[in-house]
Design an enzyme around this catalytic site. Structure first.
Site, PDB file in Angstrom:
ATOM      1  N   ASP A  55      -5.660  -6.141  -8.236  1.00  0.00           N
ATOM      2  CA  ASP A  55      -4.268  -6.453  -7.914  1.00  0.00           C
ATOM      3  C   ASP A  55      -3.359  -6.270  -9.126  1.00  0.00           C
ATOM      4  OD1 ASP A  55      -2.194  -7.314  -6.280  1.00  0.00           O
ATOM      5  OD2 ASP A  55      -2.433  -9.397  -6.900  1.00  0.00           O
ATOM      6  N   ASP A  56      -2.157  -5.759  -8.845  1.00  0.00           N
ATOM      7  CA  ASP A  56      -1.093  -5.686  -9.846  1.00  0.00           C
ATOM      8  C   ASP A  56      -1.587  -4.989 -11.124  1.00  0.00           C
ATOM      9  OD1 ASP A  56       1.443  -6.022 -10.674  1.00  0.00           O
ATOM     10  OD2 ASP A  56       1.424  -8.217 -10.704  1.00  0.00           O
ATOM     11  N   LYS A  73     -14.339   5.237 -11.266  1.00  0.00           N
ATOM     12  CA  LYS A  73     -15.031   6.502 -10.988  1.00  0.00           C
ATOM     13  C   LYS A  73     -16.553   6.364 -10.984  1.00  0.00           C
ATOM     14  CE  LYS A  73     -11.342   9.345 -13.001  1.00  0.00           C
ATOM     15  NZ  LYS A  73     -10.987  10.348 -14.040  1.00  0.00           N
TER      16      LYS A  73
END
Length: 762
Positions: free
Chosen positions: A599-600, A627
């Site tokens: 988040d954020d 990744k």
């Protein structure tokens, strides 16, 4: 021929002691007498004789082993008489020898071919008498002095036309006799060939062990792999391994989350072995405040194995040393602060003992840890702790085994209610470790016991508690809901906080976003290989990105759901942030299905437009983890992960390479029409119907640009006003915040208009 007295003497030459014959003068007996029997201590002992000239007439020579066996003293007079073997019952069909080194001080490590020895003995001892427990010095290939002891004789007993094999105490070796060799249990001699008798080497694995009886469930596959790698070579006799040039595995490392059963294995592994009890030591017990004592403690652990290896060589038994919390003493060298280097020398001592110059072949070191990353790399190479087995969270089948283990007593005593569905519990306990399942059972039991306690001024127990106590399904469900939560499970409370008002589908775009989110979830679930899907939700602040990500995560019903939030890392240093983020991803890798909400992102990176400034260390950590595909599980299970990221600065995220790290991007838009706002207000139920009608009439055809979060805040603030002014307060606040642009055709409503609307007169 009559019995005569003969005087016991030593053999005139050492070579005669290898013939298994007594020696007499050539004139003592006629040519046809080749065997005699001697009376000693009221027993008759049969010997073959060699007739030589360099022994006095009236004397008989014996080797030292013969004198000990027959209790003969030098110069003693014994009764002797010729003996003739019965060809129908005393010709040896099979003879079994126990063979060992004559001197055990310097045992030879090379194997002895029993087929060659059998041919050699047949050549040397054909037509020679043998008796049970008779010891003979044996010179094999003129250079290796061995000792053979007769342990078993079988002779063919011929009666009429029937032949029966019977065990006898004496017999004569024939050219067609079968010769077999055994060795004592404590012997280090290596035997090869087909003439070995029964193999005295005992398998170290107890064939009767059962995980369920031991209280270990869900680890069958791991244990099978461990025994295949670590114990398979030890099942075979040492001589077979010597021929292959095979070296035993000397070390195993069991690693995984806390509570998955690593230490439980250490407690129970002795029950799986036929060998001696393993030495179990906690890592911190090794450390000592005095210089050199920690290393001495390591040496003491290996001392019994070293002593037995010197004494018995390859025949030494297996010595198992189990280190619980091995990371306490085997941290990477140079990683511990201070200049004493105590930890380093402990690691060096352990490395030297396991696979140093004087390496031992009779040890197996088992290390347990939940911090494999802290262990020195030199300890993990082949030849040391080369078998590294991850003990992960149990599968549904494994959880069912564990639940059955911990409820077995209740089932046996009929205290488990009929409504308890163990399979259902196994489904509900996703991502539970074995220890957490045990805690769940205890919590259910305490819930059932609590029902029988009367809470008055004094605690009273129902006198009929023994008969009434019954653990039901409700007790387990109550424990699941209130008492026991998995450490590697879903953070439902944190995620649900993001959608405290629910998801308001104010427009078709929200429905489409949720549908796309469901497609990503299905893609992860249905993947047939390890899979990583990452989706970035970008939009303006307050547009509902985090709420939508939380909704997708919750509806996925994945067993592992965690949030990486800046609010959990306030005042963290950059390295601490990286470690925290990495730990959440590492925990996710332990689950078959996992979802992480990052988040954020710009706040995680400490981005500031003044400067600009951001944390490159955290950025690189995120890029790598976004990744990195999940690893394979310990049972070959494919790990699958969904990562949902949110950002309010898509342009910055693009410049920093974050957008390219995600596999997909979803744009979250603000509310853009008056109808969108009305749809939200209808769901929130903050306003009465007349108020909604008044607001609708005012803004239905107006343009809006407001995030869902700000809209809810404005609506909540407006409803705090007097009922007469709520609608006008809402519209004015929307205009002040720049979220509403009224349509030119809308008229300016007066207070009287609002009053009439509110009273239902308009």
């Amino acid at each position: 021929m009559e019995t005569r007295k003969l005087r016991v003497v030593k053999l005139p030459s050492e070579d005669l002691s290898y013939t298994n014959c007594a020696a007499v003068n050539v004139k003592e007996y006629p040519v046809n007498v080749i065997h005699i029997e001697i009376n000693s201590c009221n027993r008759w002992f049969v010997f073959s004789i060699r007739k030589i000239s360099d022994i006095q007439l009236g004397s008989i020579g014996f080797s030292l082993p013969h004198r000990k066996w027959a209790s003969l003293s030098i110069e003693a007079l014994v009764d002797a008489r010729p003996f003739k073997f019965n060809p129908k019952s005393q010709y040896i069909s099979k003879i079994r020898f126990n063979i060992d080194f004559w001197s055990k001080k310097v045992p030879l490590q090379e194997p002895f071919d029993t087929d060659k020895m059998a041919n050699d003995i047949m050549t040397q001892y054909s037509n020679v008498a043998f008796s049970i427990d008779q010891q003979i010095p044996y010179n094999f290939m003129n250079k290796k002095l061995l000792s053979i002891v007769v342990k078993e004789l079988e002779c063919a007993d011929v009666k009429d036309k029937n032949i029966e094999i019977k065990k006898q105490n004496i017999g004569i070796l024939m050219p067609n006799s079968i010769i077999l060799f055994d060795k004592p249990e404590d012997s280090s001699i290596l035997l090869t060939g087909k003439s070995r008798g029964k193999v005295s080497y005992q398998s170290i694995i107890n064939p009767d062990w059962d995980f369920q009886k031991m209280g270990i469930g869900g680890l069958d596959t791991e244990f099978s792999a461990i025994f295949r790698r670590a114990f398979a070579s030890r099942v075979f006799p040492p001589e077979v391994i010597e021929l292959l040039g095979c070296k035993h595995v000397k070390g195993i490392l069991l690693f995984g989350p806390p509570g998955t059963g690593k230490t439980l294995m250490a407690r129970q592994i002795g029950k799986m072995l036929n060998s001696r009890e393993p030495i179990i030591v906690n890592g911190p017990q090794i450390l000592d405040k005095y210089v050199g004592e920690s290393e001495a403690n390591i040496r003491k652990l290996f001392a019994p194995a070293e002593e037995e290896e010197k004494r018995l060589g390859p025949m030494s038994g297996l010595h198992i040393i189990i280190f619980d919390e091995i990371d306490a003493i085997c941290k990477s060298r140079g990683s511990v602060a201070g200049n004493t280097g105590v930890h380093d020398t402990v690691v060096n001592q352990l490395l030297a003992k396991i696979d140093g110059v004087d390496q031992l072949n009779n040890i197996l070191v088992i290390g347990m840890t939940n911090r494999k990353d802290m262990i020195d790399d030199a300890l993990l190479r082949p030849g040391r702790l080369e078998v590294q087995m991850e003990i992960g969270l149990p599968s549904e089948e494994g959880r069912l085994q564990i639940i059955k283990i911990h409820t077995a007593k209740m089932v046996e005593n009929k205290k488990l209610a009929s409504d308890v569905d163990l399979k259902k519990l196994a489904e509900l306990t996703r991502n539970f470790s074995g220890a957490e399942i045990e805690g769940l059972v205890r919590a259910a039991q305490s819930s059932a016991l609590n029902r029988l306690i009367k809470a008055t001024n004094k605690v009273k127990v129902d006198p009929d508690a023994i008969e009434k106590i019954m653990i039901g399904m409700d007790d387990f469900l109550n424990a699941l809901e209130n008492d026991i939560k998995p450490s590697f499970g879903a953070s439902y409370e944190q995620v649900e906080n993001y959608i405290s008002h629910g998801i308001i589908t104010w427009g078709k775009i929200i429905t489409e976003i949720l549908e796309d989110g469901d497609l990503f979830v299905q893609q992860v679930k249905n993947s047939e290989s390890k899979c990583l899907i990452s989706v970035l939700l970008d939009g303006t602040p307050g547009s509902g990105k985090t709420a939508l990500a939380a909704k997708i995560a919750l509806t996925s019903n994945f067993p592992f759901v965690k949030v990486v939030s800046p609010e959990d890392m306030i005042a963290f240093t950059e390295p601490a942030k990286c470690q925290y983020i990495k730990k959440i991803f590492d925990d996710a890798y332990k689950s078959e299905l996992s979802c992480i909400i990052v988040d954020d992102i710009e706040r995680l990176l400490e981005y500031s437009p003044v400067g600009p400034r951001y944390s490159n260390l955290v950025l690189q950590t995120l890029l790598i983890l976004l990744k990195k595909e999940p690893p394979y599980g310990s049972k070959g299970v494919h790990k699958r992960m969904l990562v949902l990221g949110t950002t309010s600065e898509p342009s910055i995220a693009k410049d920093l390479g974050i957008i390219s790290a995600f596999t997909s991007t979803i744009r979250i838009f603000n509310l853009s029409t008056g109808q969108h706002v009305i749809n939200v207000l209808e769901v929130l139920d903050f306003f009465e119907a007349p108020e909604l009608e008044a607001i609708s009439n005012k803004i239905r055809y107006s343009k809006c640009f407001v995030g869902i979060k700000k809209l809810i805040a404005i609506a909540d603030l407006s409803r705090q006003s007097e009922p007469l002014y709520r609608a006008i307060k809402f519209i004015s606040k929307m205009e002040e915040e720049g979220g509403l642009q009224l349509h030119p055709e809308t008229y300016e409503m007066t207070d009287n208009d609002y009053e009439r609307t509110f009273n239902g007169k308009h």
